[in-house]
Design a protein around this motif. Sequence first.
Motif, PDB file in Angstrom:
ATOM      1  N   LYS A  76       0.855  -1.189   0.000  1.00  0.00           N
ATOM      2  CA  LYS A  76       0.000   0.000   0.000  1.00  0.00           C
ATOM      3  C   LYS A  76       0.886   1.232   0.000  1.00  0.00           C
ATOM      4  O   LYS A  76       1.844   1.320   0.773  1.00  0.00           O
ATOM      5  CB  LYS A  76      -0.914  -0.008   1.225  1.00  0.00           C
ATOM      6  CG  LYS A  76      -1.862   1.189   1.267  1.00  0.00           C
ATOM      7  CD  LYS A  76      -2.922   1.046   2.350  1.00  0.00           C
ATOM      8  CE  LYS A  76      -2.339   1.208   3.730  1.00  0.00           C
ATOM      9  NZ  LYS A  76      -3.410   1.240   4.771  1.00  0.00           N
ATOM     10  N   THR A  78       1.056   5.464   0.223  1.00  0.00           N
ATOM     11  CA  THR A  78       0.369   6.716   0.566  1.00  0.00           C
ATOM     12  C   THR A  78       1.415   7.834   0.689  1.00  0.00           C
ATOM     13  O   THR A  78       2.612   7.579   0.706  1.00  0.00           O
ATOM     14  CB  THR A  78      -0.406   6.583   1.899  1.00  0.00           C
ATOM     15  OG1 THR A  78       0.493   6.144   2.924  1.00  0.00           O
ATOM     16  CG2 THR A  78      -1.547   5.573   1.783  1.00  0.00           C
ATOM     17  N   ASN A  79       0.916   9.069   0.782  1.00  0.00           N
ATOM     18  CA  ASN A  79       1.758  10.253   0.948  1.00  0.00           C
ATOM     19  C   ASN A  79       2.735  10.449  -0.219  1.00  0.00           C
ATOM     20  O   ASN A  79       3.897  10.776  -0.046  1.00  0.00           O
ATOM     21  CB  ASN A  79       2.540  10.181   2.265  1.00  0.00           C
ATOM     22  CG  ASN A  79       3.121  11.524   2.653  1.00  0.00           C
ATOM     23  OD1 ASN A  79       2.461  12.550   2.493  1.00  0.00           O
ATOM     24  ND2 ASN A  79       4.343  11.533   3.157  1.00  0.00           N
ATOM     25  N   GLU A 106      -4.221   7.269  -7.450  1.00  0.00           N
ATOM     26  CA  GLU A 106      -5.030   7.253  -6.236  1.00  0.00           C
ATOM     27  C   GLU A 106      -4.175   7.689  -5.032  1.00  0.00           C
ATOM     28  O   GLU A 106      -3.007   7.358  -4.936  1.00  0.00           O
ATOM     29  CB  GLU A 106      -5.585   5.856  -5.974  1.00  0.00           C
ATOM     30  CG  GLU A 106      -6.399   5.284  -7.128  1.00  0.00           C
ATOM     31  CD  GLU A 106      -5.539   4.488  -8.102  1.00  0.00           C
ATOM     32  OE1 GLU A 106      -6.077   3.578  -8.742  1.00  0.00           O
ATOM     33  OE2 GLU A 106      -4.323   4.778  -8.227  1.00  0.00           O
ATOM     34  N   SER A 107      -4.790   8.417  -4.095  1.00  0.00           N
ATOM     35  CA  SER A 107      -4.045   8.857  -2.914  1.00  0.00           C
ATOM     36  C   SER A 107      -3.572   7.659  -2.082  1.00  0.00           C
ATOM     37  O   SER A 107      -2.496   7.692  -1.478  1.00  0.00           O
ATOM     38  CB  SER A 107      -4.913   9.788  -2.060  1.00  0.00           C
ATOM     39  OG  SER A 107      -6.101   9.126  -1.654  1.00  0.00           O
ATOM     40  N   THR A 108      -4.398   6.629  -2.095  1.00  0.00           N
ATOM     41  CA  THR A 108      -3.978   5.357  -1.502  1.00  0.00           C
ATOM     42  C   THR A 108      -3.945   4.355  -2.644  1.00  0.00           C
ATOM     43  O   THR A 108      -4.986   3.868  -3.110  1.00  0.00           O
ATOM     44  CB  THR A 108      -4.935   4.881  -0.402  1.00  0.00           C
ATOM     45  OG1 THR A 108      -4.954   5.836   0.656  1.00  0.00           O
ATOM     46  CG2 THR A 108      -4.496   3.535   0.163  1.00  0.00           C
TER      47      THR A 108
END
Length: 309
Positions: free
Chosen positions: A246, A248-249, A255-257
Motif C-alpha cells: 500500500k 500513501t503520501n 489514487e491517494s492510496t
Amino acid sequence: MNRITKSLKEANPRLKGLMIMMVVYMMVMVTTITSGATNQIDNYQETVAIHYKDGDSETKDYLVRQDTVKNVLEELDVELNEKDTVNKELEYIIQSDDLLQVNRIREAEIEEIQTIQSQTINTTGLHLFATEVVQQGQNGEVVNKLKVTYENNRVAKKELLSSTVTKEKTDTIIATGTVQPGAYFTGKLTTYGGDCKGGNGTSASGISLSPTSGVQGSHSAKLYYNGNSYYCLAADPSIPFGTIIKITNHNYSIESTAYGIVVDRGGAIKKNHIDIFNGTEAGKYFKGSTTKDVRFEIVSVGSGKNFWK
C-alpha cells in the motif's frame, strides 16, 4: 648405729646432749623426706609433648600432663564457647605427639545483594529496514538474608532465611523489521519506463512491461492479478515477488492510496527505495515527480518469482 651409741656413752654430758639433738633431727629429716617422696610418687603424672591448634591460628607445641582432653584444655587456659568443637572426645587421655585442635564456630546473619542479569531478546518487528530497541532492559536486584556459619573464620554453611526483590528485572527487546503483513517503512518513490531494462521488455519476474503497450499488453500501468489491478513495482531483493504494498503520501497523479505489486528489481533499488512502472520516462500513464517521504506498508507477502503463473 652401734658407733653412735658408743660415742654417746663416751662423750661428756654437754657433747652428749648436742649429739642426741643431732640424731633426733636427722631422724626427723629422714622421715619427712621419705614421706614427701612417697607422696610425690602416689600423685605422679607423666608429661607428654603435644601439638595444639586453636581455630585458624598456627599450631603450637606444648609439654602437658598426660590427662583427659578436658583437663589439658584447662591446663592450657582454653575456654570453649557454646558451639566450639574439639577434634577428640573430652574424656580421651591425651597421648604423646597428639594433635589437639579446637574448632571455633560462630554464626551471623548477613544480607547479600544478588544481581539478576537482564537478557537481550531479538524479535521480529514491523518497521522494515530498521532495527529498533523496543524496550531498554535493566538488571534486577534481590536482597537475600542469610544465616552464615563460620568455622575457624571460614564460611562453612549458608542458610537462606528470606529473599526480597528490590528491583524488577526487565529484558532489552530488539526488533528487526521483517517482511510480513503490516510491516511498514518510509522511503523514496520514483518511476521507471521504456529507458530501463525491465521497463522495455520483461521484468525480473517475467511480467511483460512495454513502453507502448503497458503491462502484459493491457495498455495500462497496472497488472491484473487475483481479481484486482496493481501498479507494477521494483523493490529491494528482500521483498518477494508478488508482494502487495500500500502506497500513501506520494505526489503522483494516481489514487491517494494506491496499491502496487512487486514484479521487478533494479540496480539502484535498495531497501526503502521503490520504483513504479509508468510506461515511458516522460510519464505515459500518470504525472508527478520523485517523492522522498512516501509511506509503504506490506499488505501481503508474495510467493516468489512465479507468483503470477
